[in-house]
Motif scaffolding. Structure first.
Motif, short mmCIF file in Angstrom:
data_model
loop_
_atom_site.label_atom_id
_atom_site.label_comp_id
_atom_site.label_asym_id
_atom_site.label_seq_id
_atom_site.Cartn_x
_atom_site.Cartn_y
_atom_site.Cartn_z
N THR A 135 -11.38 13.97 19.52
CA THR A 135 -10.77 13.50 18.28
C THR A 135 -10.53 14.62 17.28
N MET A 136 -9.28 15.01 17.10
CA MET A 136 -8.94 15.90 15.99
C MET A 136 -9.21 15.14 14.68
N GLY A 137 -9.91 15.78 13.75
CA GLY A 137 -10.28 15.11 12.51
C GLY A 137 -11.71 14.63 12.48
N PHE A 138 -12.44 14.80 13.58
CA PHE A 138 -13.83 14.36 13.65
C PHE A 138 -14.75 15.23 12.79
N GLY A 139 -14.51 16.51 12.73
CA GLY A 139 -15.50 17.48 12.27
C GLY A 139 -16.00 17.34 10.85
N VAL A 195 -11.54 19.57 17.40
CA VAL A 195 -11.21 19.66 18.82
C VAL A 195 -10.08 20.66 19.04
N GLY A 196 -10.27 21.55 20.01
CA GLY A 196 -9.26 22.53 20.35
C GLY A 196 -9.87 23.87 20.67
N GLN A 197 -9.11 24.93 20.46
CA GLN A 197 -9.59 26.26 20.81
C GLN A 197 -10.88 26.61 20.07
N HIS A 198 -10.90 26.32 18.76
CA HIS A 198 -12.09 26.67 17.98
C HIS A 198 -13.33 25.99 18.54
N GLN A 199 -13.17 24.77 19.06
CA GLN A 199 -14.28 24.01 19.64
C GLN A 199 -14.85 24.75 20.86
N MET A 200 -13.96 25.24 21.72
CA MET A 200 -14.39 25.97 22.92
C MET A 200 -15.01 27.31 22.54
N TRP A 201 -14.41 28.00 21.58
CA TRP A 201 -14.99 29.28 21.14
C TRP A 201 -16.38 29.07 20.55
N ALA A 202 -16.54 28.02 19.75
CA ALA A 202 -17.86 27.74 19.17
C ALA A 202 -18.89 27.46 20.24
N ALA A 203 -18.50 26.67 21.25
CA ALA A 203 -19.43 26.36 22.35
C ALA A 203 -19.80 27.62 23.12
N LYS A 204 -18.88 28.58 23.19
CA LYS A 204 -19.12 29.79 23.96
C LYS A 204 -19.96 30.81 23.20
N TYR A 205 -19.70 31.00 21.92
CA TYR A 205 -20.30 32.12 21.20
C TYR A 205 -21.49 31.74 20.33
N ILE A 210 -16.66 23.78 11.79
CA ILE A 210 -15.77 24.71 12.47
C ILE A 210 -14.52 23.94 12.86
N THR A 211 -13.34 24.43 12.44
CA THR A 211 -12.12 23.65 12.64
C THR A 211 -10.93 24.57 12.86
N GLY A 212 -9.82 23.99 13.25
CA GLY A 212 -8.56 24.71 13.35
C GLY A 212 -7.61 24.23 12.28
N ASP A 213 -6.53 24.96 12.08
CA ASP A 213 -5.61 24.58 11.00
C ASP A 213 -4.95 23.24 11.29
N GLY A 214 -4.69 22.92 12.55
CA GLY A 214 -4.13 21.61 12.88
C GLY A 214 -5.10 20.49 12.60
N CYS A 215 -6.34 20.66 13.04
CA CYS A 215 -7.37 19.65 12.79
C CYS A 215 -7.68 19.50 11.31
N PHE A 216 -7.73 20.61 10.59
CA PHE A 216 -8.13 20.56 9.18
C PHE A 216 -7.14 19.73 8.37
N ARG A 217 -5.87 19.76 8.75
CA ARG A 217 -4.89 18.93 8.06
C ARG A 217 -5.20 17.44 8.22
N MET A 218 -5.93 17.09 9.28
CA MET A 218 -6.24 15.69 9.54
C MET A 218 -7.47 15.19 8.81
N ASN A 219 -8.26 16.07 8.22
CA ASN A 219 -9.47 15.59 7.54
C ASN A 219 -9.78 16.30 6.23
#
Length: 567
Positions: A423-427, A396-406, A446-455
């Motif tokens: 939910t950050m950490g879902f992916g 969840v976050g910027q990467h999520q929106m970019w993925a949905a867009k592109y 597809i994840t961000g560095d903040g989310c990736f730390r959570m999973n």
């Protein structure tokens, strides 16, 4: 016949067509795991690194396969670690049966070691909870749980067995009920003595009213929501859209309900929606929303949302009607059934002037050839190289929106994302579940560095089971979406969003026995992705991005849908 109580649990799982469960054992659920050992040739268990990962994996399995997911956990912290995953499934209407075990009857209510009232905790975030105190209830409760999870609007159900109920000396009467397509509703009818539960049948008069509204409309807009995906109504929705000949906006949860590359698609709608979708919503004279609950990320300002339009809401859940946006007409029923009825005998419409006004606005910007790596370059590289049927799980976050867009999603269950609970950490857990349920498909995380730390601890699960999941980390050294708000709304006061710390994601991947790549340009991204795909094993690609990359467009929360902060 009489069988062990724990055996009845396994047999009921087999009845429902379950072949895979995700979980993490502990003291109170050991009797169940001991029985599972005897069934390991028929029921595969996936051991995750954490109960939350197991919950998300069961959810991802359910979303990607259309089946009911199953997750096991022990009492106390094991059970409470599921709650984020349960809430995630609940907000996105994903059918998962969570099975926990609690302390014995003699210790219940005495604050025993690892005792918690998990049925009470989970009640607001499930369709139903069951506390089983009597072994004789096991077959009935198991069948009813699956029935409730899958019937009507899908969602999670929790069963909590007291430990004494699963003891070796507990036996129950059990009669096998064959698994079949209508197994959930049939089981519930047999158990409760009630009428067989059915999805509400759409009212013919309501259908006819909508047909008349369509005939009078000059600027119709279709909105594809998560209900199209959950109801696997994508074929009926596409047929309806093409007969209506109208632009189609897609919610985040509707990704895969209508092809993202279809000539009528205007892209995502809402806070980070495309200009084409948001302007179409603002200017249409008829808005038909299918399986959409008009969340605050779609209808940011309900008072001005689709202000020029008559709004029609189609939903299986009556509680969603007029909850967030007041409608002019609604139809209660499953998306597939309502669309089937609408399509029968529907005329072919043509709206060339309306399409000429809206569709040119959707033209995407070029990926560019910047020396520095951009999110669009990363996703364009993935889109060009990933198999057309590949599954994408996001955090969840910027990467999520970019993925949905592109990225363009073409079928239900292709995009797995936490749209309701965020939910950050879902992916990564969801990707694991999807890969287990779809072994022949390529799965991207597809994840961000903040989310990736959570999973990232679930990389051990990826490695152990030999899963070819490719994690692509959008590493901008910050909590990007929160920083974007701080940048635009909070006077560039970047309070606690800079992630100037470890780990080194490449070394981390290697520590888990998975290959890692670091890329700083599109050429390096192409090379790393090609190598990862060719290897057919798990991989982590660490994409170094600028800290101030932003998701565009953006509308501030609570604002009219065309008041863009960023164009």
């Amino acid at each position: 016949m009489k069988i062990r109580a724990t055996q009845a649990i396994m047999e009921c799982l087999l009845e429902q067509g379950v072949d895979t469960v995700f979980g993490y054992p502990g003291g109170t659920i050991l009797n169940v795991y001991d029985e599972l050992y005897r069934y390991q040739d028929r029921i595969r268990h996936i051991l995750t690194a954490h109960e939350q990962g197991a919950a998300h994996a069961a959810d991802g399995y359910a979303r990607s396969t259309g089946k009911v997911g199953v997750c096991f956990a022990t009492s106390g912290p094991g059970a409470t670690n599921l709650t984020t995953g349960i809430a995630t499934a609940y907000l996105d209407s994903s059918p998962v049966v969570f099975i926990t075990c609690n302390v014995g009857e003699n210790l219940l209510g005495k604050d025993a070691f690892q005792e918690v009232d998990i049925t009470g905790i989970a009640m607001p975030i499930t369709k139903a909870t069951f506390l089983v105190r009597d072994a004789r209830q096991i077959p009935d409760v198991m069948r009813q749980a699956f029935a409730v999870a899958a019937t009507g609007r899908p969602g999670p159900v929790l069963i909590d067995f007291l430990k004494n109920v699963t003891a070796a000396d507990q036996e129950v009467d059990y009669t096998f009920i064959p698994w079949r397509e209508n197994r959930q509703s049939e089981s519930l009818r047999v158990l409760t003595g009630s009428h067989e539960p059915k999805k509400p049948e759409p009212d013919d008069h309501d259908i006819e009213i909508l047909r008349q509204m369509i005939a009078q409309a000059e600027r119709p807009l279709l909105l594809c929501g998560g209900g199209v995906v959950r109801g696997r109504a994508h074929q009926e929705f596409r047929a309806f859209a093409e007969k209506l000949d109208a632009p189609v906006a897609i919610t985040l949860m509707g990704g895969g309900g209508f092809p993202g590359d279809h000539p009528l698609t205007t892209g995502m709608i809402g806070m980070h929606g495309s200009r084409a979708s948001n302007v179409a919503c603002n200017e249409c004279d008829l808005l038909i929303a299918v399986g959409c609950r008009f969340s605050d990320r779609v209808a940011l300002d309900p008072a001005t949302f689709a202000a020029q339009a008559k709004i029609v809401q189609i939903d299986v859940d009556r509680a969603e009607i007029d909850k967030n946006v007041t409608t002019d007409h609604h139809i209660i029923g499953s998306a597939r059934r309502v669309l089937t009825l609408l399509n029968e005998g529907m005329s072919q419409y043509h709206h060339p002037e309306w399409k000429a006004r809206i569709l040119p606005m959707r033209a995407p910007s070029a990926a560019g050839t910047d020396a520095r790596l951009t999110p669009q370059q990363v996703l364009e590289t993935i889109r060009q190289r990933m198999p057309r049927d590949a599954i994408v799980a996001t955090d969840v976050g910027q990467h999520q929106m970019w993925a949905a867009k592109y990225l363009h999603f073409t079928y239900p269950g292709q995009l797995l994302t936490s749209g309701g609970f965020g939910t950050m950490g879902f992916g990564l857990g969801a990707a694991i579940g999807a890969q287990m349920g779809n072994p022949d498909k390529q799965v991207f995380h597809i994840t961000g560095d903040g989310c990736f730390r959570m999973n990232c601890h679930e990389l051990c699960t990826v490695e152990h089971y030999g899963l070819p999941i490719i994690s692509v980390v959008f590493n901008n050294g910050t909590l990007g979406m929160v920083r974007q708000w701080q940048n635009l709304i909070y006077g560039k006061r970047y309070s606690q969003t800079t992630l100037d710390r470890g780990p080194d994601f490449v070394k981390l991947a290697e520590a888990y026995g998975i290959r890692g790549f670091r890329v700083r340009s599109q050429a390096e991204m192409v090379q790393a992705l090609d190598q990862a795909l060719a290897a057919g094993t798990g991989a982590v690609i660490d994409c170094v991005l600028d800290m101030d990359e932003m998701v565009r467009p953006m509308v501030a929360a609570g604002s009219p849908i065309t008041d863009f902060l960023l164009s």
